[in-house]
Each structure stands twice: as C-alpha cells, then as structure tokens.
Design a protein around this motif. Structure first.
Motif, PDB file in Angstrom:
ATOM      1  N   THR A  89      -4.935  -1.499  -7.515  1.00 22.39           N
ATOM      2  CA  THR A  89      -6.100  -0.634  -7.565  1.00 22.39           C
ATOM      3  C   THR A  89      -5.802   0.679  -6.861  1.00 22.39           C
ATOM      4  OG1 THR A  89      -8.472  -0.502  -7.106  1.00 22.39           O
ATOM      5  CG2 THR A  89      -7.123  -1.541  -5.429  1.00 22.39           C
ATOM      6  N   VAL A  90      -6.652   1.677  -7.155  1.00 24.00           N
ATOM      7  CA  VAL A  90      -6.607   2.954  -6.449  1.00 24.00           C
ATOM      8  C   VAL A  90      -7.790   2.959  -5.501  1.00 24.00           C
ATOM      9  CG1 VAL A  90      -6.830   5.450  -6.668  1.00 24.00           C
ATOM     10  CG2 VAL A  90      -5.574   4.170  -8.387  1.00 24.00           C
ATOM     11  N   LYS A  91      -7.530   3.204  -4.213  1.00 28.94           N
ATOM     12  CA  LYS A  91      -8.600   3.319  -3.222  1.00 28.94           C
ATOM     13  C   LYS A  91      -8.425   4.654  -2.516  1.00 28.94           C
ATOM     14  CE  LYS A  91      -9.685  -1.466  -2.386  1.00 28.94           C
ATOM     15  NZ  LYS A  91      -9.806  -2.529  -1.417  1.00 28.94           N
ATOM     16  N   GLU A  92      -9.421   5.531  -2.676  1.00 23.18           N
ATOM     17  CA  GLU A  92      -9.384   6.892  -2.152  1.00 23.18           C
ATOM     18  C   GLU A  92      -8.107   7.572  -2.624  1.00 23.18           C
ATOM     19  OE1 GLU A  92     -10.235   6.844   2.029  1.00 23.18           O
ATOM     20  OE2 GLU A  92     -11.992   5.587   1.716  1.00 23.18           O
TER      21      GLU A  92
ATOM     22  N   VAL B 147       0.844  -1.188   0.000  1.00 25.70           N
ATOM     23  CA  VAL B 147       0.000   0.000   0.000  1.00 25.70           C
ATOM     24  C   VAL B 147       0.884   1.244   0.000  1.00 25.70           C
ATOM     25  CG1 VAL B 147      -1.850   1.226   1.203  1.00 25.70           C
ATOM     26  CG2 VAL B 147      -1.730  -1.267   1.330  1.00 25.70           C
ATOM     27  N   ILE B 148       0.589   2.159  -0.915  1.00 22.71           N
ATOM     28  CA  ILE B 148       1.307   3.434  -0.998  1.00 22.71           C
ATOM     29  C   ILE B 148       0.305   4.519  -0.613  1.00 22.71           C
ATOM     30  CG2 ILE B 148       2.696   4.959  -2.429  1.00 22.71           C
ATOM     31  CD1 ILE B 148       2.885   2.523  -4.394  1.00 22.71           C
ATOM     32  N   THR B 149       0.594   5.240   0.474  1.00 24.89           N
ATOM     33  CA  THR B 149      -0.318   6.279   0.957  1.00 24.89           C
ATOM     34  C   THR B 149       0.367   7.637   0.951  1.00 24.89           C
ATOM     35  OG1 THR B 149       0.364   5.841   3.228  1.00 24.89           O
ATOM     36  CG2 THR B 149      -1.599   4.696   2.451  1.00 24.89           C
ATOM     37  N   GLY B 150      -0.446   8.675   1.064  1.00 22.30           N
ATOM     38  CA  GLY B 150       0.083  10.035   1.161  1.00 22.30           C
ATOM     39  C   GLY B 150      -0.016  10.834  -0.113  1.00 22.30           C
ATOM     40  N   PHE B 151      -0.713  10.308  -1.121  1.00 18.78           N
ATOM     41  CA  PHE B 151      -0.831  11.028  -2.393  1.00 18.78           C
ATOM     42  C   PHE B 151      -1.717  12.252  -2.236  1.00 18.78           C
ATOM     43  CE2 PHE B 151       0.229   6.803  -4.076  1.00 18.78           C
ATOM     44  CZ  PHE B 151       1.262   7.156  -4.924  1.00 18.78           C
ATOM     45  N   GLN B 152      -1.323  13.316  -2.887  1.00 19.74           N
ATOM     46  CA  GLN B 152      -2.150  14.510  -3.015  1.00 19.74           C
ATOM     47  C   GLN B 152      -2.242  14.808  -4.505  1.00 19.74           C
ATOM     48  OE1 GLN B 152      -0.387  17.526  -0.569  1.00 19.74           O
ATOM     49  NE2 GLN B 152      -0.936  16.487   1.307  1.00 19.74           N
ATOM     50  N   ALA B 153      -3.053  13.998  -5.181  1.00 18.61           N
ATOM     51  CA  ALA B 153      -3.150  14.100  -6.633  1.00 18.61           C
ATOM     52  C   ALA B 153      -4.571  13.778  -7.067  1.00 18.61           C
ATOM     53  CB  ALA B 153      -2.166  13.143  -7.288  1.00 18.61           C
ATOM     54  N   LYS B 154      -4.884  14.159  -8.281  1.00 17.94           N
ATOM     55  CA  LYS B 154      -6.199  13.886  -8.849  1.00 17.94           C
ATOM     56  C   LYS B 154      -6.315  12.399  -9.181  1.00 17.94           C
ATOM     57  CE  LYS B 154      -6.704  18.492 -10.719  1.00 17.94           C
ATOM     58  NZ  LYS B 154      -6.765  19.331 -11.890  1.00 17.94           N
ATOM     59  N   PRO B 155      -7.532  11.873  -9.219  1.00 21.56           N
ATOM     60  CA  PRO B 155      -7.722  10.451  -9.545  1.00 21.56           C
ATOM     61  C   PRO B 155      -7.130  10.053 -10.896  1.00 21.56           C
ATOM     62  CG  PRO B 155      -9.749  11.376  -8.661  1.00 21.56           C
ATOM     63  CD  PRO B 155      -8.784  12.513  -8.829  1.00 21.56           C
ATOM     64  N   GLU B 156      -7.162  10.957 -11.873  1.00 23.92           N
ATOM     65  CA  GLU B 156      -6.608  10.648 -13.188  1.00 23.92           C
ATOM     66  C   GLU B 156      -5.092  10.432 -13.087  1.00 23.92           C
ATOM     67  OE1 GLU B 156      -8.234  13.910 -12.881  1.00 23.92           O
ATOM     68  OE2 GLU B 156     -10.119  12.821 -13.027  1.00 23.92           O
ATOM     69  N   THR B 157      -4.424  11.275 -12.296  1.00 26.27           N
ATOM     70  CA  THR B 157      -2.981  11.161 -12.104  1.00 26.27           C
ATOM     71  C   THR B 157      -2.642   9.849 -11.414  1.00 26.27           C
ATOM     72  OG1 THR B 157      -2.900  13.562 -11.864  1.00 26.27           O
ATOM     73  CG2 THR B 157      -0.950  12.345 -11.182  1.00 26.27           C
ATOM     74  N   LEU B 158      -3.440   9.494 -10.396  1.00 24.64           N
ATOM     75  CA  LEU B 158      -3.208   8.243  -9.682  1.00 24.64           C
ATOM     76  C   LEU B 158      -3.422   7.040 -10.593  1.00 24.64           C
ATOM     77  CD1 LEU B 158      -4.817   8.872  -6.169  1.00 24.64           C
ATOM     78  CD2 LEU B 158      -2.402   8.813  -6.778  1.00 24.64           C
ATOM     79  N   ALA B 159      -4.410   7.119 -11.475  1.00 27.32           N
ATOM     80  CA  ALA B 159      -4.679   6.007 -12.391  1.00 27.32           C
ATOM     81  C   ALA B 159      -3.503   5.797 -13.351  1.00 27.32           C
ATOM     82  CB  ALA B 159      -5.964   6.270 -13.171  1.00 27.32           C
ATOM     83  N   GLU B 160      -2.913   6.896 -13.841  1.00 29.05           N
ATOM     84  CA  GLU B 160      -1.751   6.779 -14.726  1.00 29.05           C
ATOM     85  C   GLU B 160      -0.555   6.174 -13.986  1.00 29.05           C
ATOM     86  OE1 GLU B 160      -0.778  10.514 -16.596  1.00 29.05           O
ATOM     87  OE2 GLU B 160      -2.882  10.864 -17.096  1.00 29.05           O
ATOM     88  N   LEU B 161      -0.328   6.643 -12.754  1.00 32.61           N
ATOM     89  CA  LEU B 161       0.780   6.128 -11.953  1.00 32.61           C
ATOM     90  C   LEU B 161       0.561   4.656 -11.625  1.00 32.61           C
ATOM     91  CD1 LEU B 161       3.407   6.638 -10.416  1.00 32.61           C
ATOM     92  CD2 LEU B 161       2.014   7.380  -8.469  1.00 32.61           C
ATOM     93  N   LEU B 162      -0.666   4.286 -11.299  1.00 30.67           N
ATOM     94  CA  LEU B 162      -0.988   2.891 -10.998  1.00 30.67           C
ATOM     95  C   LEU B 162      -0.634   1.996 -12.175  1.00 30.67           C
ATOM     96  CD1 LEU B 162      -2.381   0.671  -9.255  1.00 30.67           C
ATOM     97  CD2 LEU B 162      -4.493   1.290 -10.424  1.00 30.67           C
TER      98      LEU B 162
END
Length: 120
Positions: A88-91, A61-76
């Motif tokens: 998966t991305v959760k919250e 689990v990687i926590t502490g992101f301050q990014a938009k869901p689209e950015t997280l989806a690309e990183l994932l």
C-alpha cells in the motif's frame, strides 16, 4: 409537511456554509499541499523492515519519496509484482508485505533511485 418538502430542506442545509475562514472552498486544489514530482535520481530513499504495530507481521517500508500519489501508485504496482506480495501507499511512503529489503534495494537502484537500507 410532506416528505418531499422535508427532503429539499435537508439538501439546502447541506450546501449552506455557516462559516468559512478561507473563503470559497470550491477551489480546494489551491489548498492542497504542493508536491514536487522529482526525478528518481534526485530522491534519497530508505528501505527498512518493520513489524511494530502490525501484530508481529513484517512489512518493508520505503520512505523519502517526493512524488505525486499517481507516480507512487504506479511504482507500488511494479514493486508488488516483482516481490509477489501485497502492499500500500501511506502518505509519502510505500509498504510491501513481507521482508524484501534486498530485492527492493536492487529494483529501486535499477529504476534510478538513490536508495539505502536503514535499520537492522
């Protein structure tokens, strides 16, 4: 009453607002929580392996992101490809299947994130 009349009545009832405390909900974007999309070097991330509540299966689990869901989806997508695992991305956190703490630490550092391993 014919089925045609019955159908149009149910459509009118679905669109009818009985009570709304905050006014018109058609502008729901205004009610969404604002998320700042900070650059990677301004984000402090934590990477930890966890198996609680997952029937013994380990996920990283990687926590502490301050990014938009689209950015997280690309990183994932990048991280899943690099680890050869699902995820998966959760919250505002990313979960990668399996224990990949060291690999994810190195990948995120090369992408410019400030990241530390958390937990044992």
């Amino acid at each position: 009453m014919s089925s045609k009349g019955k159908n149009s009545d149910s459509q009118n009832n679905e669109n009818r607002v009985v009570y709304s405390e905050f006014g018109n909900q058609s502008n729901s974007a205004a009610f969404e929580r604002a998320i700042q999309d900070l650059p990677p070097n301004q984000q402090d991330l934590r990477v930890q392996a966890s198996s609680k509540g997952r029937k013994g299966k380990t996920v990283t689990v990687i926590t502490g992101f301050q990014a938009k869901p689209e950015t997280l989806a690309e990183l994932l997508k990048k991280l899943k490809t690099q680890c050869g695992a699902g995820g998966t991305v959760k919250e505002s956190s990313i979960e990668i299947q399996g224990e990949h703490k060291q690999k994810l630490l190195e990948i995120l550092k090369t992408l410019g994130y400030k990241v530390k391993i958390s937990g044992g």
